[in-house]
Design an enzyme around this catalytic site. Structure first.
Site, PDB file in Angstrom:
ATOM      1  CB  CYS A 191      -0.262  -0.251   1.465  1.00 52.07           C
ATOM      2  SG  CYS A 191      -2.403  -1.428   1.465  1.00 52.07           S
ATOM      3  N   PRO A 194       1.167   7.740  -0.541  1.00 48.65           N
ATOM      4  CG  PRO A 194       1.657   9.921   0.736  1.00 48.65           C
ATOM      5  CD  PRO A 194       0.813   8.370   1.684  1.00 48.65           C
ATOM      6  N   GLY A 195       3.955   7.677  -0.987  1.00 44.08           N
ATOM      7  CA  GLY A 195       5.195   6.822  -1.738  1.00 44.08           C
ATOM      8  C   GLY A 195       6.594   7.647  -0.975  1.00 44.08           C
ATOM      9  CB  SER A 196       7.287   9.078   2.366  1.00 41.66           C
ATOM     10  OG  SER A 196       7.102  10.598   1.551  1.00 41.66           O
ATOM     11  CE  LYS A 197       5.537   4.031   6.412  1.00 42.22           C
ATOM     12  NZ  LYS A 197       4.772   5.022   6.008  1.00 42.22           N
ATOM     13  CG  ASP A 284       2.459   2.122   6.297  1.00 47.19           C
ATOM     14  OD1 ASP A 284       2.266   1.974   7.467  1.00 47.19           O
ATOM     15  OD2 ASP A 284       1.893   2.821   5.750  1.00 47.19           O
ATOM     16  CB  CYS A 337      -0.383   5.237  11.169  1.00 45.45           C
ATOM     17  SG  CYS A 337      -1.524   6.174   9.914  1.00 45.45           S
TER      18      CYS A 337
END
Length: 875
Positions: A191, A194-197, A284, A337
């Site tokens: 998942c 938005p792509g930070s991980k 996540d 989160c």
């Protein structure tokens, strides 16, 4: 039912819309003309409420923190979240950025400290390896509005946009660290938006490889929603990597790519090794998100206990699918989160129950020792409709399909729990079930447990106790009642699993957000019977009816914004490989239109075949709305490119070039993929393109034309230049620092106007078309510069009379400042960039100054439609 209050962002199915404006429902919203901003001098404005009695009651009962520290816990939740960011250690100017932070900003911002608990304005996060992550003593709001911080804020925005840093919540950086990524790992981010991980994972695999070389590792980043995939592509594009594949699938139904399922017995032995499995899986999952209240204050108003209950089943199925795709010996990190144990420990316990001895929960307390964390809970309760339950047996019979046994510590249900039922469960309204938690809920409460009535083909959703949901109108009628239980006499239970090995991060421990992380290790292949036992399905429901049900649910969601529809997994028996998961592109569902359904069966069949053929010709690919991935094999074009730029044989091109256009005569962009991505693409083609790929590879060549013409019709891409530079021997120039600076500053310079006359002569002698200008620092040997992958270079266009820079204005500005700082050069304030896009010596205008985003790789919507802002970080 178009109006009314919108649902919270964590309640929307698959998060298809952006975060709601926090001012939208604030009765004290600033009047028009104020810009909608919170102004201290505006008497009509009041701070957004940070109170929710139901929230406090829920987490006090769950005993997330001790009674003695409750006030500290709540006090920290009501404070704005400090801004944090991470430096990309694989970027070209990594050392320069670190030096700038330590020597310039850290000292200049000391006087701006406002928090009594913080000594430093900015400081490295002690638990993040290599001092790569930084904590700011300012919230995002302060960064935007404090004039003293303006230059630092501009620095953050610019470096984030070009990919040198990533602005990300501190606790969101934790899960990838526990994956223990190695240079040759295949990694799945289930998942990803938005792509930070995902960007963090890419940093890890590139940091472990020498500059100029591609790692053997691979990252597959998946998201269910097209719009969020576009945001994911925008984020990861800053990395300029050839080792990434972006896919668009439901995470719980991510396709299994096993060639053995598609081969005859003769090729079975060969096919056994051709299966896509992952060494690491980051899971996540979508969650209620109450750990983000410090940066998303609208969560205070929207939160209710039913949000976590409604997402529990989806989270379990996503996690189980991830475990199925994980290699034996691999590691999966499950994270949310959220602070809710129903979404956290409850899901982990259910994974362990289903997998048995095949999976273990790792104790990682010795990893990242400076990270403040707390052990997971072994006991908790479930709240439903204003009542508390400690064991599943106490849940009323007509709520057992909504409040399942897996939500409780033991995971054991009662005899009448319905585990043997053959109906497919669909959660509707469970996320809104506790919207009135803070008030007494007595008799007459609506019951909304939904099962599929196969007799009416899913046109209506039938519920127990006489409740019925019309999928077209969204209307709910019921005759049921619900009696509130006495919470003072509830029974409780403890989990037998070592859930203390999980970790929960709470805000007041280290001035952060809240997060939950569990690290799981796969010891042996999963027992298929155990996995399927946890998924109650109706084997008689056909794929066509499943597709129709999904459409009905989407229709129901769109017409009734007050009801949240979360469909529990509709998986088939082969959960391990996923080969029997419902296929979103089966012919009957893809080609059937609303007009076909109005004609008779024979006419529909004929029209269907014709439509299928036309669409096949148009798309030339399996997935509607997504361009196909085609290996580029035009030898004439490739030889022309190699000859024009003098690309050495040591740089492999065969099998590494792909495009998204099947018509080779009209290919606009050519992408370069790593060997690991190439292997996945070849496997995907063999099994019938089961992966829906929205983006992949590194743009390396782009078609360019001019009136003057050029021996080569493809120019170099700025994104792919760092990878290709050490292997280019022609169309290359070496400029002094001052001429390099002037090129970036003025963007177009005539040959006689260069400071170094010899450089101007060399530029005029080049063949017309694309060329590369490399920065020559000091008295470096030209031969060593050419093979140095860390050399600073830009793509230019050589015309009749001048040289024109083909770098985006943003990248050009960043590079100009870096060169100026490194060499002590000054940029005259009166000189402005000339945004000329004219090819030298001609009147033709083209995008030589700005490289546009690749629209071929974005399905169904354009990247320009996505608004990128601070609020978009939803992790």
């Amino acid at each position: 039912m178009g109006g009314g209050r919108k649902r919270g962002r964590t309640q929307r199915r698959h998060f298809k819309q952006g975060r709601e404006n926090v001012w939208k429902h604030n009765p004290q919203r600033p009047p028009a003309g104020e810009g909608g901003e919170a102004r201290e001098d505006n008497p009509s404005w009041q701070p957004f409420a940070t109170e929710n009695p139901a929230f406090e009651e829920y987490y006090k009962e769950q005993q997330i923190v001790s009674e003695e520290e409750w006030d500290s816990f709540m006090s920290m939740l009501r404070k704005p979240l400090p801004a944090t960011f991470r430096i990309n250690a694989s970027c070209q100017f990594f050392q320069d950025i670190c030096s700038q932070l330590e020597n310039d900003f850290r000292k200049s911002l000391e006087t701006e400290v406002t928090d009594d608990h913080e000594e430093d304005a900015i400081r490295p996060l002690p638990w993040y390896p290599g001092n790569l992550a930084w904590h700011l003593n300012f919230s995002r709001m302060q960064l935007r509005r404090n004039q003293a911080l303006e230059s630092f804020h501009e620095f953050l925005k610019r470096e984030n946009e070009v990919g040198n840093i990533t602005r990300q919540e501190a606790v969101s950086m934790v899960p990838p660290l526990f994956l223990n990524v190695q240079p040759d790992h295949h990694i799945l981010d289930m998942c990803a938006a938005p792509g930070s991980k995902t960007f963090q994972l890419l940093e890890m695999i590139h940091q472990s490889t020498k500059p100029g070389l591609l790692p053997n590792a691979l990252v597959v980043a998946n998201d269910v929603d097209v719009q969020r995939c576009n945001l994911l592509i925008h984020q990861t594009k800053r990395m300029c990597t050839a080792n990434l594949i972006v896919t668009n699938h439901e995470a719980q139904n991510f396709p299994g790519c096993n060639l053995a399922k598609f081969c005859s017995k003769m090729c079975m032995d060969e096919a056994k090794v051709q299966r896509l499995e992952f060494d690491r899986v980051l899971c996540d999952v979508p969650c209620s998100g109450d750990g983000t209240v410090r940066k998303a204050p609208d969560m205070w108003r929207k939160w209710n206990a039913g949000m976590g209950n409604g997402l529990h089943h989806l989270q379990v199925e996503i996690a189980m699918r991830g475990m199925s795709l994980l290699k034996v010996g691999g590691r999966m990190v499950y994270s949310t989160c959220s602070m809710n144990p129903v979404e956290n420990e409850g899901v982990v316990a259910e994974i362990l129950r289903r997998c048995g001895d095949s999976v273990e929960l790792l104790d990682v307390s010795n990893e990242l020792p400076e990270l403040a964390r707390r052990p997971g809970l072994s006991t908790w309760k479930v709240r439903d409709r204003g009542s508390w339950f400690g064991v599943h047996e106490d849940v009323p019979r007509y709520r057992k399909h909504v409040i399942s046994a897996s939500m409780f510590p033991s995971g054991k249900g009662s005899k009448d729990s319905g585990t043997g039922s053959s109906s497919v469960e669909v959660n509707t309204d469970v996320a809104d079930a506790d919207m009135k938690d803070s008030t007494d809920m007595g008799e007459g409460e609506q019951e909304t447990t939904v099962t599929i009535d196969d007799s009416n083909n899913g046109d209506n959703l039938k519920t127990e106790e006489g409740t019925k949901v019309d999928c077209e109108s969204g209307e709910v009628t019921t005759s049921s009642s619900y009696k509130k239980l006495n919470s003072t006499s509830i029974r409780t239970e403890h989990s037998d699993y070592p859930l203390h090995r999980c970790m929960r991060i709470v805000p007041h421990d280290q001035n952060s957000g809240a997060f939950f992380i569990a690290v799981l290790h796969k010891l042996s292949p999963l027992n298929e019977n155990q996995v399927v036992d946890g998924v109650r399905i109706d084997q008689n429901i056909s794929k066509d009816k499943t597709e129709k049900l999904e459409k009905d649910l989407v229709s129901h969601k769109a017409s009734s914004e007050e009801n949240t529809v979360h469909q529990q997994v509709i998986d088939n028996a082969n959960v391990l490989d996923g080969e029997q998961n419902r296929d979103r592109d089966n012919k009957s569902s893809e080609d059937k239109s609303s007009e076909d359904s109005k004609v008779n069966v024979n006419e529909a069949a004929k029209g269907q075949a014709g439509t299928r053929d036309r669409r096949r010709q148009q798309n030339q690919g399996r997935w509607r709305g997504v361009d196909p991935v085609i290996f580029f094999k035009d030898e004439v074009t490739v030889k022309s490119i190699v000859s024009f730029y003098g690309i050495t044989d040591s740089f492999p091109l065969e099998g590494h070039l792909v495009t998204r256009n099947p018509d080779t005569s009209h290919v606009k962009r050519i992408y370069y993929v790593s060997k690991s991505v190439q292997d996945v693409l070849e496997l995907n083609i063999k099994i019938g393109e089961r992966l829906k790929i929205t983006s992949l590879g590194l743009k390396i060549f782009e078609r360019q034309s001019s009136k003057e013409g050029s021996p080569c019709t493809f120019r170099l891409s700025s994104e792919g230049l760092p990878l290709l530079l050490p292997y280019i021997t022609k169309q290359i120039l070496y400029a002094s620092a001052i001429d390099f600076q002037h090129l970036l500053q003025y963007r177009t310079i005539k040959f006689p106007d260069f400071v170094d006359a010899k450089f101007g002569e060399e530029a005029s002698a080049l063949l017309p078309g694309c060329c590369v200008v490399v920065l020559r620092e000091g008295h470096q040997d030209i031969g060593s510069i050419a093979t140095d992958p860390s050399a600073i270079a830009i793509v230019c266009w050589k015309g009749k009379t001048n040289l024109c820079v083909m770098v985006s204005p943003l990248d050009g500005k960043e590079l100009l400042e870096r060169i100026s700082l490194r060499h002590g050069l000054k940029i005259p304030k009166g000189d402005k960039e000339k945004p000329s896009q004219e090819i030298a010596g001609s009147d033709e205008l083209l995008d030589c100054a700005t490289e546009v985003d690749d629209q071929e790789s974005l399905p169904e919507s354009k990247a320009s439609d996505i608004e990128i802002s601070d609020a978009k970080e939803a992790e």
